[in-house]
Design a protein around this motif. Structure first.
Motif, mmCIF file in Angstrom:
data_model
loop_
_atom_site.group_PDB
_atom_site.id
_atom_site.type_symbol
_atom_site.label_atom_id
_atom_site.label_comp_id
_atom_site.label_asym_id
_atom_site.label_seq_id
_atom_site.Cartn_x
_atom_site.Cartn_y
_atom_site.Cartn_z
ATOM 1 N N SER A 104 0.823 -1.195 0.000
ATOM 2 C CA SER A 104 0.000 0.000 0.000
ATOM 3 C C SER A 104 0.867 1.259 0.000
ATOM 4 N N VAL A 105 1.932 1.241 0.777
ATOM 5 C CA VAL A 105 2.847 2.391 0.829
ATOM 6 C C VAL A 105 3.509 2.600 -0.524
ATOM 7 N N ILE A 106 3.920 1.518 -1.162
ATOM 8 C CA ILE A 106 4.559 1.599 -2.480
ATOM 9 C C ILE A 106 3.603 2.192 -3.508
ATOM 10 N N LEU A 107 2.364 1.708 -3.524
ATOM 11 C CA LEU A 107 1.388 2.240 -4.469
ATOM 12 C C LEU A 107 1.120 3.713 -4.212
ATOM 13 N N ASP A 108 1.065 4.104 -2.943
ATOM 14 C CA ASP A 108 0.873 5.520 -2.609
ATOM 15 C C ASP A 108 2.005 6.377 -3.171
ATOM 16 N N GLU A 109 3.235 5.921 -3.018
ATOM 17 C CA GLU A 109 4.383 6.689 -3.512
ATOM 18 C C GLU A 109 4.349 6.808 -5.033
ATOM 19 N N ILE A 110 3.974 5.733 -5.700
ATOM 20 C CA ILE A 110 3.893 5.756 -7.166
ATOM 21 C C ILE A 110 2.813 6.727 -7.627
ATOM 22 N N VAL A 111 1.641 6.682 -6.979
ATOM 23 C CA VAL A 111 0.538 7.570 -7.343
ATOM 24 C C VAL A 111 0.910 9.022 -7.089
ATOM 25 N N LYS A 112 1.531 9.301 -5.941
ATOM 26 C CA LYS A 112 1.950 10.671 -5.629
ATOM 27 C C LYS A 112 2.951 11.196 -6.662
ATOM 28 N N ALA A 113 3.923 10.353 -7.023
ATOM 29 C CA ALA A 113 4.929 10.765 -8.001
ATOM 30 C C ALA A 113 4.286 11.038 -9.355
ATOM 31 N N ALA A 114 3.397 10.149 -9.795
ATOM 32 C CA ALA A 114 2.733 10.336 -11.085
ATOM 33 C C ALA A 114 1.894 11.606 -11.086
ATOM 34 N N THR A 115 1.249 11.906 -9.956
ATOM 35 C CA THR A 115 0.413 13.104 -9.850
ATOM 36 C C THR A 115 1.252 14.374 -9.939
ATOM 37 N N VAL A 116 2.371 14.409 -9.227
ATOM 38 C CA VAL A 116 3.261 15.571 -9.274
ATOM 39 C C VAL A 116 3.811 15.765 -10.684
ATOM 40 N N LEU A 117 4.260 14.685 -11.302
ATOM 41 C CA LEU A 117 4.809 14.760 -12.656
ATOM 42 C C LEU A 117 3.748 15.250 -13.646
#
Length: 261
Positions: A104-117
């Motif tokens: 869950s933490v990994i998916l959160d980090e991926i989603v946050k990064a994609a959103t910022v980008l």
């Protein structure tokens, strides 16, 4: 028929159950990969071989019998990657190979990064390896990293002045394993002119493997997900998180919000 059923004992049932479970898991391993159509082709040839022998087609039977005589060697050569993955899969955890909370933490980090980008209109391609081993698929392209997954690291890999920003980031077993990887492009002609190289690479890798590819468009600042050779609609953070949850069978632990920092 009744006599046959009556003769089946407990060990026969156990025997059939073991074979059924093994066959089911093998099909799951090759589902969505190029190994599945190859397997279907081999089964079709075997079926035609039996049919030709039954119908008395001597020439066809002779050709196919010679082919099937080397069937074991052919299977080992064609499916060497799948066989290696199946052996490695025994006793291992699927998807990221981590515990539920860590996933869950990994998916959160991926989603946050994609959103910022996406908010900054920085192009990106993030490939999440599942069951199919991507090592042979990448042909030693990209830079080996083996580092933890975080929003900051992912963003830094795709910023324009990064030497690795043009390629794809590969995530496997809960780690960023490779950055700057070059992926083969899809041969599809119906994607539309608005999709660039990143989207075609995302579709290409998911046509050949069961990986999931997240693409951020540099021109539009949109997020799409490629799976099984198909692109999703444009997604926001909430929809991206829910899609990843549904793919990896992991209940959401809180949806990532838009982050411009």
């Amino acid at each position: 028929m009744f006599e046959i059923i009556k003769s089946i004992g407990l060990f026969d049932i156990i025997d059939m159950a073991i074979i059924a479970v093994v066959a089911y898991n093998l099909l799951l391993l090759i589902k969505g990969t190029r190994a599945l159509p190859m397997l279907m082709g081999i089964l079709l040839i075997v079926f035609v071989s039996f049919a030709a022998r039954y119908l008395g087609l001597k020439t066809t039977s002779w050709v196919l019998d010679n082919f099937t005589g080397y069937l074991f060697i052919i299977i080992v050569v064609l499916f060497q990657q799948e066989i290696r993955r199946a052996l490695a899969f025994i006793g291992e955890t699927k998807v990221f190979g981590t515990q539920a909370k860590a996933k869950s933490v990994i998916l959160d980090e991926i989603v946050k990064a994609a959103t910022v980008l996406a908010n900054r209109q920085i192009g990106a391609l993030i490939v999440l390896q599942r069951n199919t081993d991507l090592e042979h698929f990448l042909d030693d392209t990209g830079q080996k990293l083996d580092c933890m997954i975080s929003k900051e690291i992912l963003i830094s890999l795709f910023i324009p002045y990064s030497p690795l920003h043009d390629g794809a980031v590969i995530i496997s077993n809960g780690r960023i394993t490779t950055a700057g990887s070059i992926l083969p492009l899809t041969r599809k002609t119906d994607l539309g002119k608005n999709y660039g190289t990143r989207h075609r690479a995302a579709v290409g890798v998911t046509e050949e493997t069961d990986a999931i590819a997240i693409t951020v468009s540099e021109e539009k600042g949109s997020i799409t997900v490629a799976q099984n050779g198909q692109l999703s609609e444009e997604l926001n953070a909430d929809k991206l998180r829910k899609m990843l949850d549904s793919i990896f069978n992991q209940p959401a632990k809180g949806v990532a919000k838009n982050d411009n920092n």
